[in-house]
Design an enzyme around this catalytic site. Sequence first.
Site, PDB file in Angstrom:
ATOM      1  N   CYS A  81       0.846  -1.198   0.000  1.00  0.00           N
ATOM      2  CA  CYS A  81       0.000   0.000   0.000  1.00  0.00           C
ATOM      3  C   CYS A  81       0.883   1.251   0.000  1.00  0.00           C
ATOM      4  O   CYS A  81       1.613   1.484  -0.953  1.00  0.00           O
ATOM      5  CB  CYS A  81      -0.980  -0.043   1.167  1.00  0.00           C
ATOM      6  SG  CYS A  81      -2.340   1.141   1.006  1.00  0.00           S
ATOM      7  N   HIS A 183      -3.667  -4.905  -0.424  1.00  0.00           N
ATOM      8  CA  HIS A 183      -3.236  -5.499   0.842  1.00  0.00           C
ATOM      9  C   HIS A 183      -3.285  -7.024   0.734  1.00  0.00           C
ATOM     10  O   HIS A 183      -4.353  -7.626   0.905  1.00  0.00           O
ATOM     11  CB  HIS A 183      -4.150  -5.046   1.980  1.00  0.00           C
ATOM     12  CG  HIS A 183      -3.955  -3.626   2.381  1.00  0.00           C
ATOM     13  ND1 HIS A 183      -3.029  -3.232   3.313  1.00  0.00           N
ATOM     14  CD2 HIS A 183      -4.565  -2.494   1.945  1.00  0.00           C
ATOM     15  CE1 HIS A 183      -3.074  -1.923   3.455  1.00  0.00           C
ATOM     16  NE2 HIS A 183      -4.001  -1.447   2.634  1.00  0.00           N
ATOM     17  N   GLU A 185      -2.316  -9.115   2.874  1.00  0.00           N
ATOM     18  CA  GLU A 185      -2.684  -9.661   4.195  1.00  0.00           C
ATOM     19  C   GLU A 185      -4.187  -9.594   4.455  1.00  0.00           C
ATOM     20  O   GLU A 185      -4.682 -10.192   5.414  1.00  0.00           O
ATOM     21  CB  GLU A 185      -1.910  -8.928   5.300  1.00  0.00           C
ATOM     22  CG  GLU A 185      -2.413  -7.552   5.670  1.00  0.00           C
ATOM     23  CD  GLU A 185      -2.013  -6.430   4.713  1.00  0.00           C
ATOM     24  OE1 GLU A 185      -2.262  -5.261   5.043  1.00  0.00           O
ATOM     25  OE2 GLU A 185      -1.443  -6.730   3.632  1.00  0.00           O
TER      26      GLU A 185
END
Length: 203
Positions: A81, A183, A185
């Site tokens: 990001c 992202h 994750e």
Amino acid sequence: MPGKIAIVDYGVGNLKSVSNALRYIGLESVITADQGELERAGGVILPGVGAFPDAADRLRQSGLDRAVLEQGQKKPVLGICLGMQLLLERGEEVRPCAGLGAVRGTCRRIPTARKLPHIGWNSLTFPNESPLFRGLEEGEYVYFVHTFSAQDTGPEHVIAETDYGVGIAAAVQCGNFFGCQFHPEKSGETGLRILRNFGELSR
């Protein structure tokens, strides 16, 4: 076996969500601002949430800007990001500001007629092959939250694209430096596969 991954703590970022995702897939990590830890790690992740100039200032004040660039000469570095945006040469969020210059390009507001910030799931295409996306098919969905994006990036450095009214560089690579605007994750099994691939590079 993959080596330990150092998550750079420079006071800006969703550090825990990244470390939790790595732990979930069995990768060892450490959240650190210690340059010795970065040196010992098999790979480095530069996360980030917030404004480009504030983050760039924190990196420089801590000396971690130089440390990240040095580590990228010998091991994989993944910006996530804002971390990806900081890898670029320049940012234009809030005020003009120099980035790390590891990847060609400028971080600018997305030139789209659609609502910003761009929040949600978008599919990826892969204009250039990269080990970061090994095993993934075009059309996989990942999660974005951003208003600014990498622009004026050399087409040879763009390894994933998405569309939000305009084409967006969703991921970049230059040598050992990788960046994901989305992202991983927070992107389910697709994101975990990307983190596993990064772990495989981090030896």
